[in-house]
Scaffold this motif. Structure first.
Motif, mmCIF file in Angstrom:
data_model
loop_
_atom_site.group_PDB
_atom_site.id
_atom_site.type_symbol
_atom_site.label_atom_id
_atom_site.label_comp_id
_atom_site.label_asym_id
_atom_site.label_seq_id
_atom_site.Cartn_x
_atom_site.Cartn_y
_atom_site.Cartn_z
ATOM 1 N N GLN A 152 0.828 -1.207 0.000
ATOM 2 C CA GLN A 152 0.000 0.000 0.000
ATOM 3 C C GLN A 152 0.861 1.255 0.000
ATOM 4 O O GLN A 152 0.544 2.237 -0.676
ATOM 5 C CB GLN A 152 -0.936 -0.027 1.202
ATOM 6 C CG GLN A 152 -2.016 -1.099 1.096
ATOM 7 C CD GLN A 152 -2.883 -1.203 2.340
ATOM 8 O OE1 GLN A 152 -2.490 -0.795 3.435
ATOM 9 N NE2 GLN A 152 -4.070 -1.751 2.187
ATOM 10 N N SER A 153 1.970 1.224 0.752
ATOM 11 C CA SER A 153 2.838 2.404 0.793
ATOM 12 C C SER A 153 3.467 2.674 -0.566
ATOM 13 O O SER A 153 3.607 3.833 -0.978
ATOM 14 C CB SER A 153 3.930 2.227 1.858
ATOM 15 O OG SER A 153 4.876 1.233 1.487
ATOM 16 N N PHE A 154 3.829 1.615 -1.293
ATOM 17 C CA PHE A 154 4.407 1.787 -2.624
ATOM 18 C C PHE A 154 3.391 2.407 -3.585
ATOM 19 O O PHE A 154 3.708 3.323 -4.353
ATOM 20 C CB PHE A 154 4.853 0.435 -3.193
ATOM 21 C CG PHE A 154 6.075 -0.167 -2.538
ATOM 22 C CD1 PHE A 154 6.832 0.551 -1.622
ATOM 23 C CD2 PHE A 154 6.474 -1.463 -2.853
ATOM 24 C CE1 PHE A 154 7.957 -0.012 -1.028
ATOM 25 C CE2 PHE A 154 7.601 -2.020 -2.270
ATOM 26 C CZ PHE A 154 8.329 -1.302 -1.347
ATOM 27 N N ILE A 155 2.179 1.903 -3.547
ATOM 28 C CA ILE A 155 1.144 2.385 -4.470
ATOM 29 C C ILE A 155 0.749 3.813 -4.139
ATOM 30 O O ILE A 155 0.611 4.662 -5.023
ATOM 31 C CB ILE A 155 -0.079 1.442 -4.442
ATOM 32 C CG1 ILE A 155 0.325 0.056 -4.951
ATOM 33 C CG2 ILE A 155 -1.211 1.997 -5.302
ATOM 34 C CD1 ILE A 155 -0.719 -1.012 -4.727
ATOM 35 N N GLU A 156 0.584 4.097 -2.855
ATOM 36 C CA GLU A 156 0.218 5.455 -2.439
ATOM 37 C C GLU A 156 1.319 6.459 -2.774
ATOM 38 O O GLU A 156 1.051 7.630 -3.035
ATOM 39 C CB GLU A 156 -0.086 5.469 -0.944
ATOM 40 C CG GLU A 156 -1.379 4.747 -0.583
ATOM 41 C CD GLU A 156 -1.546 4.549 0.913
ATOM 42 O OE1 GLU A 156 -0.671 5.026 1.681
ATOM 43 O OE2 GLU A 156 -2.545 3.912 1.319
ATOM 44 N N ALA A 157 2.574 6.003 -2.791
ATOM 45 C CA ALA A 157 3.690 6.888 -3.132
ATOM 46 C C ALA A 157 3.756 7.188 -4.624
ATOM 47 O O ALA A 157 4.420 8.150 -5.036
ATOM 48 C CB ALA A 157 5.005 6.276 -2.665
ATOM 49 N N GLY A 158 3.077 6.339 -5.448
ATOM 50 C CA GLY A 158 3.023 6.629 -6.875
ATOM 51 C C GLY A 158 3.543 5.554 -7.799
ATOM 52 O O GLY A 158 3.698 5.793 -9.005
#
Length: 305
Positions: A195-201
């Protein structure tokens, strides 16, 4: 937008990163990514490893150990080093991406680590240089013994997005621990990390293929892939634990398990011989996930098309 299966060299030349992403999505899990090293003598010195990988069926080429501030690749001589990526793309007729490594200087070491030049690290300056050199996509990951952490990857994704803009294509994730304590085996990837990777872009999340990292079964990997898809990203399942240099039977098992786990892209690493996997393993992998029809067409299609 054409599905990547139907794209030729002239199609790839016109694509933005996001158009490439849509083309991959339209291919429904039939895209092969081959990672190669250009900093060593090629498998056969008469051609680059990138050309060899393309000839054996790879759709996308991912350069590893490439220093953006000293751009070069063995097997290819150009008058202007700044043109080397452009020239390589002309020769292979495929999109070409680059590994850059988000090294975490504060991470707890699981082993003695290497010290990398800035040209291989995921700094703002190196990302800007990668864009200027003409790479079609960037992959934020870690080689063995480099000290790349998931936390640092998240930060690097944000920087990469600011550099490459909304049209850029960003892949991010780890194939193994990269020498960081607490990020090995089953602890390598969690829902929170995804989730952190996706939210970061990040557009494409890198997850180890089933059977390549201890604890990554088909069921566990499939659950992670489902989360990636629910968040609107794609999943690339990777074979970067030297098993890319294994026998064809092992390659077939990894390929089919990755297909069952829901991969959008299938990565095969550079360990085998002279900076790339055994070339036949690329073809074997490709035939498993998309059959001889699409494999042979990719292998035979001229770069002039």
């Amino acid at each position: 937008m054409k599905r990547l299966l139907d794209c030729t060299a002239s199609d790839f030349l016109k694509m933005t990163g996001q158009e490439l992403k849509q083309s991959i999505l339209a291919s429904e899990g039939r895209t092969i990514v081959a990672e190669v090293i250009g900093a060593v003598t090629p498998y056969y010195p008469a051609v680059t490893n990138a050309e060899m990988a393309a000839a054996f069926g790879a759709d996308l080429i991912l350069l590893n150990y490439f220093d953006v501030f000293q751009p070069s690749t063995e097997g290819l001589t150009v008058e202007d080093p700044e043109s080397i990526v452009k020239r390589l793309k002309q020769l292979v007729g495929r999109p070409i991406g680059l590994n850059l490594e988000p090294v975490d200087l504060t991470a707890k070491e699981a082993e003695t680590l290497f010290e990398l030049p800035e040209g291989r690290m995921a700094t703002k300056r190196s990302l800007q240089k990668a864009k200027a050199l003409g790479f079609d996509f960037v992959c934020l990951t870690g080689n063995p013994k480099t000290g790349v952490s998931n936390a640092e990857i998240t930060k690097a994704i944000q920087v990469a997005r600011s550099v490459f803009g909304k049209d850029g294509l960003i892949i991010a994730g780890k194939m193994h621990s990269a020498g960081v304590a607490g990020e090995a085996g089953s602890s390598l990837m969690s829902t929170e990390t995804l989730q952190s990777f996706i939210e970061a872009g990040a557009d494409i999340i890198l997850i180890p293929s089933p059977g390549t990292v201890p604890g990554f079964t088909v069921e566990r990997t499939a659950k992670l892939v489902d989360i990636v898809h629910e968040k609107g990203a794609l999943a690339i399942l990777t074979t970067g634990t030297s098993q890319e240099g294994a026998d064809e039977g092992t390659i077939k098992q990894i390929a089919l398990n990755s297909k069952m786990a829901g991969a959008d892209l299938f990565h095969i690493g550079d360990a085998g011989a002279a900076g790339m996997t055994i070339p036949e393993n690329i073809t074997t992998y490709s035939i498993v996930v998309r059959g001889k029809r699409h494999t042979y067409v990719r292998m035979a299609s001229s770069i002039l098309r």
